[in-house]
Design a protein around this motif. Structure first.
Motif, short mmCIF file in Angstrom:
data_model
loop_
_atom_site.label_atom_id
_atom_site.label_comp_id
_atom_site.label_asym_id
_atom_site.label_seq_id
_atom_site.Cartn_x
_atom_site.Cartn_y
_atom_site.Cartn_z
N MET A 38 24.93 29.62 29.18
CA MET A 38 26.28 29.47 28.63
C MET A 38 26.77 30.76 27.98
O MET A 38 27.93 31.15 28.14
CB MET A 38 26.32 28.31 27.63
N ASN A 39 25.89 31.43 27.25
CA ASN A 39 26.28 32.68 26.59
C ASN A 39 26.61 33.77 27.62
O ASN A 39 27.62 34.49 27.49
CB ASN A 39 25.18 33.16 25.66
N ARG A 40 25.76 33.89 28.63
CA ARG A 40 25.98 34.93 29.65
C ARG A 40 27.28 34.65 30.43
O ARG A 40 28.06 35.56 30.69
CB ARG A 40 24.80 35.00 30.61
N LEU A 41 27.48 33.41 30.83
CA LEU A 41 28.67 33.06 31.60
C LEU A 41 29.94 33.27 30.79
O LEU A 41 30.96 33.73 31.30
CB LEU A 41 28.60 31.61 32.09
N ALA A 42 29.88 32.92 29.50
CA ALA A 42 31.05 33.12 28.63
C ALA A 42 31.38 34.61 28.53
O ALA A 42 32.55 35.01 28.58
CB ALA A 42 30.78 32.54 27.25
N GLU A 43 30.35 35.42 28.42
CA GLU A 43 30.56 36.88 28.32
C GLU A 43 31.21 37.43 29.58
O GLU A 43 32.17 38.20 29.51
CB GLU A 43 29.20 37.56 28.09
N HIS A 44 30.71 36.98 30.75
CA HIS A 44 31.25 37.52 32.00
C HIS A 44 32.62 36.93 32.33
O HIS A 44 33.44 37.60 32.96
CB HIS A 44 30.26 37.26 33.14
N LEU A 45 32.89 35.69 31.92
CA LEU A 45 34.22 35.12 32.14
C LEU A 45 35.26 35.88 31.31
O LEU A 45 36.40 36.05 31.73
CB LEU A 45 34.22 33.63 31.78
N THR A 46 34.85 36.34 30.13
CA THR A 46 35.75 37.17 29.32
C THR A 46 36.13 38.44 30.07
O THR A 46 37.27 38.91 29.99
CB THR A 46 35.06 37.53 27.98
N GLY A 47 35.19 38.98 30.82
CA GLY A 47 35.48 40.16 31.63
C GLY A 47 36.52 39.89 32.69
O GLY A 47 37.33 40.77 33.04
N VAL A 48 36.52 38.66 33.25
CA VAL A 48 37.52 38.30 34.26
C VAL A 48 38.92 38.41 33.66
O VAL A 48 39.80 39.08 34.20
CB VAL A 48 37.27 36.87 34.77
N PHE A 49 39.13 37.73 32.52
CA PHE A 49 40.46 37.72 31.93
C PHE A 49 40.81 39.08 31.31
O PHE A 49 42.00 39.40 31.17
CB PHE A 49 40.56 36.61 30.89
N GLY A 50 39.81 39.86 30.97
CA GLY A 50 40.08 41.19 30.43
C GLY A 50 40.66 42.13 31.47
O GLY A 50 41.30 43.13 31.13
N GLN A 51 40.44 41.84 32.74
CA GLN A 51 40.92 42.74 33.80
C GLN A 51 42.14 42.18 34.53
O GLN A 51 42.72 42.85 35.39
CB GLN A 51 39.79 42.98 34.82
N VAL A 52 42.54 40.95 34.22
CA VAL A 52 43.64 40.32 34.95
C VAL A 52 44.93 41.12 34.83
O VAL A 52 45.61 41.40 35.83
CB VAL A 52 43.85 38.87 34.46
N ASP A 53 45.30 41.49 33.60
CA ASP A 53 46.58 42.19 33.41
C ASP A 53 46.65 43.48 34.21
O ASP A 53 47.65 43.77 34.88
CB ASP A 53 46.79 42.49 31.92
N ASP A 54 45.57 44.28 34.15
CA ASP A 54 45.57 45.55 34.88
C ASP A 54 45.69 45.32 36.39
O ASP A 54 46.42 46.03 37.09
CB ASP A 54 44.29 46.33 34.59
N THR A 55 44.98 44.31 36.89
CA THR A 55 44.99 44.03 38.32
C THR A 55 46.37 43.57 38.78
O THR A 55 46.90 44.04 39.79
CB THR A 55 43.94 42.96 38.67
N LEU A 56 46.97 42.63 38.04
CA LEU A 56 48.29 42.13 38.42
C LEU A 56 49.35 43.22 38.29
O LEU A 56 50.29 43.28 39.10
CB LEU A 56 48.66 40.92 37.56
N PHE A 57 49.21 44.06 37.28
CA PHE A 57 50.18 45.15 37.13
C PHE A 57 50.08 46.11 38.32
O PHE A 57 51.09 46.57 38.85
CB PHE A 57 49.92 45.90 35.82
N GLU A 58 48.86 46.39 38.75
CA GLU A 58 48.66 47.28 39.89
C GLU A 58 49.24 46.65 41.16
O GLU A 58 49.87 47.32 41.97
CB GLU A 58 47.17 47.57 40.08
N CYS A 59 49.03 45.32 41.31
CA CYS A 59 49.59 44.63 42.47
C CYS A 59 51.12 44.65 42.43
O CYS A 59 51.78 44.80 43.46
CB CYS A 59 49.10 43.18 42.51
#
Length: 792
Positions: A38-59
């Protein structure tokens, strides 16, 4: 009292194993494993949302229109709003899965690959696309993490009271992890395009991290004494027609796993006839007669393969240590000199499987350097020798050496192909190992044009030729890397994988073609507009030239006519046509102004006096039409023209010569850019040599979409004839991406062809990659065996 350490796994009573509850001994361990995940998955899921804005802006920056750009920006805000709910639902689902697993309630989800066709037909398109996203993510993790996943499932089975896990029933397996994210997204109003981006980021941040999570779980369970000595072997069932399931390869008891369990990460292969089909002569160990000297490559694929086998055999007998195409040695030259026995087909496939797994393990590091053919053959020989039961006594059979050498020459051809950009060559070179396995399992790779692996390689190469030189803003190279990675991770003998990848890659390539076609259509429309402009400009130039013929007006009048009034004539012609009163009046003004700059007799001077006012009024209207002159500037310019007229009639040329108003640069010239010089470059066809005139006549009948090769500074460039003008006889060429590259007047193009600087591209250069490669290999082997003259 001393601590005896963890009790032996086998001391657990059958009665305890039969109970559905978790024994107290495992309570803390179970919670520890749950917390780690649970701790590892929570950490990596945070990485998903941390990159969403940059990715959508680039798109959004690369969006094809404003509507799509708005879609990305709107969903950027919506994702921020939905994020807490998505994270909560996701973690709840993971926790619930583990709880259900411990309670014996967890049921495996139906994988998309196992769904029946009629089931898929009832699914909505978006649901199906999402299912494919999940399936692709899961498949990559299963291929990459086969061994740690099997080990984890065995150890979790012990925690689950000895009940062996069935397919995809691992609460921490990739299927459950990916489906939990899909369920968390279901309540959200995201369109499919946005969901695909979220799945991509989830794959990068979460699914790619599962290997380290599985390693951590296995270590924690081993430290707790759960099957610490689990051993792995890869039993091979060569009689099986299909790869067996994971469960059938597990050599463990259902109720009581043993420390020396044998776990197979799904390595069994289909039992193809690997060598019988390769012998093309009809005799068990013979070859067809070598082809006649200087004979062209046979058009029949089976005959071509037979000839290639014969030429390879002849080359091996004559000069076994002489390098083949690409300066790489035959695999036969790598074998020990004392070897008398041959490796079996299974031993070859096993060696390639090991090499393929090594490639998968460090794919990211290998990807940016080409896979050299000589190095791969050396690695294959090393693998065979290292795992041989008779070291130093075995070699590859002649028939399988032919296959290995032929595939090697195919990939050497790829690395030397001038049509392909270097980055695409590098990407395709890493398919060598799996394609060698394909060829050993199924010789139809060389004889069937519709073979899925052959079609995939051809399609990727064609896309590389067409779009690979544009850089990676369209994602072609990334897509090629993705396909290569899927093949390396996923090919275990089932050719269906190539069909699936071919379909997806062709869809991607189709979007590139649509964009290239659109760009080409825009280039043609723009060229037609510029051509119309050039034609109008030429008419205007002719009018000005006629007005100045046999006249020497002062520089102010000449410059005004050639630089400014010519543009006025063009705009009037384009707006009103050459039969209009406006056009005729504008031409008359040019004539009158040029005439007014010459010394006139008394009658002429009187006439000039009478037409001056309407002349100046019409000149003013023309300058206003250009739009670049302010009212004061127009007034000063007209005053200078009148002053010039008076000076000429007063026979004071020195006064007229001093007049030098600041004329604006030609707007028409700026609009035409480099095309503005085309008219001056055009040479009359009558001035060409007889050979060039004949070429010009052929060019006047040539079809659109014909490919040409142009040589500039020793570099050859392939361009397509996209359009030519029937009026100016200018030919427009575009590159593979549809971008305009050159416009050449007919006379200049004919001259370049006469000089050898341009030619119609040979048809064979457009043939599929594998076809071109096999024909090239045939000709090379003809030379190597002395059956064809060396090229000079």
């Amino acid at each position: 009292m001393s601590n005896p350490g963890p009790p032996n796994v086998h001391s657990i009573s059958g009665q305890a194993l039969a109970s559905r509850g978790i024994t107290p001994r495992f309570g803390v361990l179970v919670q520890s494993c749950r917390q780690l995940v649970m701790n590892r998955l929570a950490e990596h899921l945070t990485g998903v949302f941390g990159q969403v804005d940059d990715t959508l802006f680039e798109c959004a920056e690369k969006a094809e229109n404003n509507q799509v750009q708005t879609l990305f920006f709107d969903n950027m805000r919506e994702i921020r709003k939905q994020r807490p709910q998505i994270e909560r639902l996701y973690h709840q689902k993971i926790a619930q899965n583990f709880s259900d697993f411990l309670d014996g309630k967890l049921k495996p989800a139906e994988a998309i690959s196992e769904m029946k066709a009629d089931t898929l037909s009832l699914m909505q398109n978006e649901e199906y696309e999402e299912s494919l996203q999940v399936t692709n993510m899961v498949s990559r993790v299963k291929a990459r993490c086969a061994q740690p996943l099997f080990a984890l499932e065995q150890r979790l089975a012990l925690l689950n009271n000895g009940v062996k896990l069935v397919e995809d029933n691992n609460p921490f397996g990739p299927q459950m992890i990916a489906l939990a994210f899909r369920e968390a997204l279901q309540p959200c109003p995201f369109p499919l395009r946005i969901k695909v981006i979220l799945y991509t980021l989830f794959d990068q941040h979460v699914m790619n991290s599962l290997e380290s999570i599985y390693a951590g779980l296995n270590k924690r369970l081993i430290d707790a004494g759960i099957l610490p000595n689990l051993k792995y072997t890869a039993p091979r069932n060569s009689n099986s027609a299909e790869p067996t399931s994971k469960a059938s390869n597990l050599q463990t008891a259902d109720a009581q796993p043993q420390d020396q369990s044998s776990i197979s990460p799904s390595t069994t292969q289909p039992n193809y006839q690997t060598t019988a089909g390769w012998r093309m002569s009809g005799s068990e160990h013979g070859y067809a007669p070598p082809p006649a000297a200087d004979s062209p490559p046979p058009s029949d694929p089976m005959a071509l393969l037979s000839s290639l086998a014969s030429l390879l055999n002849e080359h091996r007998r004559r000069a076994p240590n002489t390098p083949l195409q690409g300066n790489t040695r035959s695999i036969s030259s790598f074998a020990p000199a004392s070897a008398t026995r041959t490796y079996s087909a299974d031993e070859l496939i096993d060696a390639l499987n090991r090499m393929q797994r090594q490639s998968a393990d460090d794919f990211a590091q290998r990807l940016h350097q080409p896979q050299q053919v000589d190095g791969l053959k050396a690695d294959l020989q090393s693998q065979l020798e290292e795992h041989s039961e008779l070291p130093g006594q075995q070699k590859v059979s002649d028939q399988e050496a032919d296959i290995i050498d032929l595939v090697g020459m195919l990939f050497d051809f790829i690395l030397d192909d001038d049509n392909l950009p270097d980055n695409c060559k590098t990407a395709l070179s890493h398919l060598h190992t799996p394609y060698l396995k394909v060829a050993l399992l199924d010789k139809a790779l060389f004889t069937q044009h519709h073979h899925p692996a052959r079609k995939l390689l051809n399609s990727m190469a064609q896309a590389g030729v067409l779009y690979g030189t544009e850089g990676d803003e369209r994602g072609l190279l990334a897509k090629m890397h993705w396909v290569v990675e899927r093949v390396i991770h996923g090919f275990i003998g089932d050719l269906q994988l190539f069909d699936t990848l071919l379909e997806e890659f062709n869809e991607f390539a189709a979007t590139l073609k649509q964009k290239a076609d659109l760009r080409e259509r825009r280039a043609v429309e723009a060229a037609k507009g510029r051509d119309k402009l050039l034609s109008a400009r030429q008419q205007a130039v002719d009018v000005i030239s006629a007005s100045l013929s046999n006249r020497q007006p002062p520089a102010i009048i000449r410059n005004f006519l050639e630089l400014t009034w010519a543009d006025v004539l063009v705009f009037v012609l384009l707006r009103h046509g050459d039969s209009s009163a406006e056009w005729l009046r504008s031409c008359e003004i040019a004539e009158q102004l040029a005439w007014s700059g010459t010394l006139l007799d008394e009658a002429g001077a009187s006439r000039l006096q009478s037409i001056r006012v309407p002349l100046l009024e019409d000149l003013s209207k023309g300058l206003q039409l250009l739009g670049g002159y302010h009212e004061d500037g127009i007034r000063r310019l007209l005053q200078d023209l009148v002053t010039c007229q008076h000076a000429v009639q007063a026979n004071q040329p020195q006064v007229a010569a001093k007049l030098s108003p600041q004329l604006l640069e030609s707007q028409l010239g700026a609009m035409l850019g480099e095309d503005a010089t085309l008219a001056s470059q055009t040479t009359s066809l009558s001035g060409l040599s007889p050979r060039a005139q004949a070429l010009a006549k052929e060019l006047s009948r040539i079809a659109f979409d014909t490919w040409f090769e142009f040589v500039t500074d020793g570099q050859t460039q392939r361009l397509k004839l996209s359009w030519f003008s029937p009026t100016t006889r200018n030919y427009m060429f575009v590159d593979h991406s549809g971008q305009r590259v050159a416009i050449k007047p007919l006379a200049i193009l004919a001259t370049e062809m006469e000089q050898g600087l341009a030619r119609v591209a040979p048809i064979e250069r457009s043939a599929p990659l594998v076809d071109r490669a096999l024909s090239s290999i045939y000709r090379v082997l003809q030379r190597f065996t002395g059956r064809a003259a060396e090229k000079t």
